[in-house]
Design an enzyme around this catalytic site. Structure first.
Site, PDB file in Angstrom:
ATOM      1  N   LYS A 175       0.894  -1.059   0.117  1.00  0.00           N
ATOM      2  CA  LYS A 175       0.021  -0.108  -0.148  1.00  0.00           C
ATOM      3  C   LYS A 175       0.853   1.078  -0.038  1.00  0.00           C
ATOM      4  O   LYS A 175       2.331   1.207   0.221  1.00  0.00           O
ATOM      5  CB  LYS A 175      -0.893  -0.151   1.368  1.00  0.00           C
ATOM      6  CG  LYS A 175      -0.160   0.050   2.512  1.00  0.00           C
ATOM      7  CD  LYS A 175      -1.157  -0.461   3.732  1.00  0.00           C
ATOM      8  CE  LYS A 175      -0.110  -0.395   5.236  1.00  0.00           C
ATOM      9  NZ  LYS A 175      -1.203  -0.835   6.216  1.00  0.00           N
ATOM     10  N   MET A 204      11.418  24.345   1.079  1.00  0.00           N
ATOM     11  CA  MET A 204      10.426  23.496   0.543  1.00  0.00           C
ATOM     12  C   MET A 204      10.976  22.797  -0.636  1.00  0.00           C
ATOM     13  O   MET A 204      10.757  21.325  -0.751  1.00  0.00           O
ATOM     14  CB  MET A 204       9.210  24.296  -0.326  1.00  0.00           C
ATOM     15  CG  MET A 204       8.135  23.369  -0.942  1.00  0.00           C
ATOM     16  SD  MET A 204       7.145  24.409  -1.851  1.00  0.00           S
ATOM     17  CE  MET A 204       6.199  25.079  -0.551  1.00  0.00           C
ATOM     18  N   ARG A 252     -10.105  -0.266  14.542  1.00  0.00           N
ATOM     19  CA  ARG A 252     -10.064   0.593  13.436  1.00  0.00           C
ATOM     20  C   ARG A 252     -11.060   0.108  12.440  1.00  0.00           C
ATOM     21  O   ARG A 252     -12.141   0.855  12.275  1.00  0.00           O
ATOM     22  CB  ARG A 252      -8.578   0.514  12.682  1.00  0.00           C
ATOM     23  CG  ARG A 252      -8.340   1.536  11.574  1.00  0.00           C
ATOM     24  CD  ARG A 252      -6.827   1.578  11.018  1.00  0.00           C
ATOM     25  NE  ARG A 252      -6.219   0.178  10.577  1.00  0.00           N
ATOM     26  CZ  ARG A 252      -5.053   0.133  10.327  1.00  0.00           C
ATOM     27  NH1 ARG A 252      -4.473   0.864  10.076  1.00  0.00           N
ATOM     28  NH2 ARG A 252      -4.570  -0.996   9.831  1.00  0.00           N
ATOM     29  N   TYR A 295      15.770  30.292   6.121  1.00  0.00           N
ATOM     30  CA  TYR A 295      14.588  31.007   6.484  1.00  0.00           C
ATOM     31  C   TYR A 295      14.742  31.111   8.101  1.00  0.00           C
ATOM     32  O   TYR A 295      15.099  30.006   8.725  1.00  0.00           O
ATOM     33  CB  TYR A 295      13.442  30.200   6.397  1.00  0.00           C
ATOM     34  CG  TYR A 295      12.874  30.413   5.001  1.00  0.00           C
ATOM     35  CD1 TYR A 295      12.637  31.604   4.206  1.00  0.00           C
ATOM     36  CD2 TYR A 295      12.764  29.318   4.128  1.00  0.00           C
ATOM     37  CE1 TYR A 295      12.149  31.657   3.244  1.00  0.00           C
ATOM     38  CE2 TYR A 295      12.239  29.258   2.740  1.00  0.00           C
ATOM     39  CZ  TYR A 295      12.122  30.557   2.197  1.00  0.00           C
ATOM     40  OH  TYR A 295      11.656  30.426   0.853  1.00  0.00           O
TER      41      TYR A 295
END
Ligand code: PLP
Length: 375
Positions: A39, A316, A138, A267
């Site tokens: 998956k 990013m 779940r 940053y």
């Protein structure tokens, strides 16, 4: 093969390691069979190539989370049985039948929908598995409900009751007695079945490694197939030490500059340099799966076989690396973010423990923008 030169950041997936891990896990699980859980694009490794390698290594089943993931595998002519780990929505049952996926069912509504889809396609009976909730809460039916679902399947000629399974909540915590409790609850349902299915299964990777009594007829391995321990606590357990991590995240230095003492990088200008340093820029960032938090906690990458600290915030698309007084670092040098270089290694768990997550999330976080290169 993807063009690596275009971006200079890529994930290398070692398919020989996948085959090796599948073979090791299949041997460990035998006589139970191995279901390779692929998956989420095989935990970021790429589902088609990994599925093929796992089957070559000794897996006989595949498992995915959603119908679309099964469709991708079938679209690439993979015809091994594919288990859907949750009950498909009623609207997707026609696709499930057309793709010959094996749905997990736990509601009578799901049984009804699956049987109807088989009937309207005029298809041969469809194998289905039933999920029992033994404590994770779940998905899955409680014991009584599960037995009712099994009976509803037995009453429908369109469906074959092919399997009964459950899922462990804490198998990755050695010594937590709740896994034994889940086993007792599961065994009780198995004992009360009106018909025994071909496959009874419970264990995930942690179950295979730490709960040998819970292997039943099949085990469902994800993280261990990728050569990564389910938890730091299980990292030292046999045969985890024989598993080989399949993925490495690599890039090339795109730019370097020498930055003066007292200046800060990236940053936020969070950490002024204590001394002048060569700063290498690497074209991979949080959009590619390098956690932003790693810049705060202090992550390392490998260049020239040495650990080098991040020089500031992860951005990013790029990170900056503090190479100290090493003027030998140049554009084009290989950078290893996860994996080995020389004698050094950075693991997915190293990132995970630094930023407060798990290796699963680190691997699944490697973004679609990062090309996979298979070796
Ligand atoms: C994802 C998943 C697995 C695989 O778990 P790992 O810990 O990666 O081995 C097995 N079973 C179910 C139901 C899952 O959702």
């Amino acid at each position: 093969m993807v063009e690596v030169a275009a971006r200079r950041a890529w994930a290398e997936v070692d398919l020989a390691a996948i085959r090796h891990n599948a073979s090791l896990l299949a041997g460990r699980a035998a006589p139970a069979s191995l279901c390779a859980v692929v998956k989420a694009a095989a935990y970021g490794h790429g589902s088609v190539a990994v599925a093929r390698a796992a089957l070559e290594g000794g897996a006989s089943w595949l498992a995915v989370a959603i119908v679309e993931e099964g469709a991708v595998l079938r679209g690439h002519h993979i015809d091994a049985p594919i288990l859907l780990l949750s009950e498909p929505v009623v609207e997707s049952m026609d696709d499930v039948v057309a793709l010959r996926l094996t749905p997990t069912l736990y509601t009578e509504r799901g049984v009804e929908a699956a049987a109807k889809a088989v009937a309207s396609a005029g298809a041969s009976p469809l194998d289905v598995h039933v999920k029992v909730d033994t404590g994770m809460h779940r998905v899955g039916a409680g014991a009584e409900e599960a037995l009712a679902v099994v009976q509803a399947i037995a009453d429908r000629p369109e469906l074959n009751f092919g399997g009964l399974w459950t899922h462990f909540a804490v198998a990755d915590e050695p010594g937590n007695p709740f896994t034994d409790e889940q086993c007792r609850r599961f065994d009780d349902v198995v004992r009360r079945l009106p018909v025994r299915p071909r496959l009874v299964h419970a264990s995930n990777s942690a179950g295979v490694l730490a709960h040998p009594g819970a292997r039943h007829d099949m085990v469902r391995c994800g993280i261990a197939l990728y050569g990564v321990a389910p938890s730091p606590a299980l990292a030292a357990v046999q045969p985890v030490d024989g598993l080989r991590p399949a993925l490495s995240l690599r890039a090339r230095v795109s730019y370097v500059r020498d930055v003066a003492a007292g200046e800060a990088v990236s940053y936020g200008l969070r950490r002024p340099l204590g001394r002048a340093a060569r700063v290498a820029t690497v074209p991979v960032g949080y959009a590619d799966g390098v956690p932003w938090r790693l810049g705060v906690e202090g992550g390392d990458v490998l260049i020239g076989g040495r650990r080098r600290p991040l020089a500031g915030s992860v951005t990013m698309d790029q990170i900056m690396v503090d190479c100290g007084d090493d003027a030998g670092v140049l554009p084009g040098d290989e950078v290893v973010l996860i994996g080995r270089q020389g004698a050094e290694q950075v693991t997915a768990w190293e990132w995970a423990t630094k930023v407060g997550t798990i290796a699963y999330e680190v691997l699944c976080g490697i973004g679609p923008r990062v090309p996979k290169v298979y070796g």
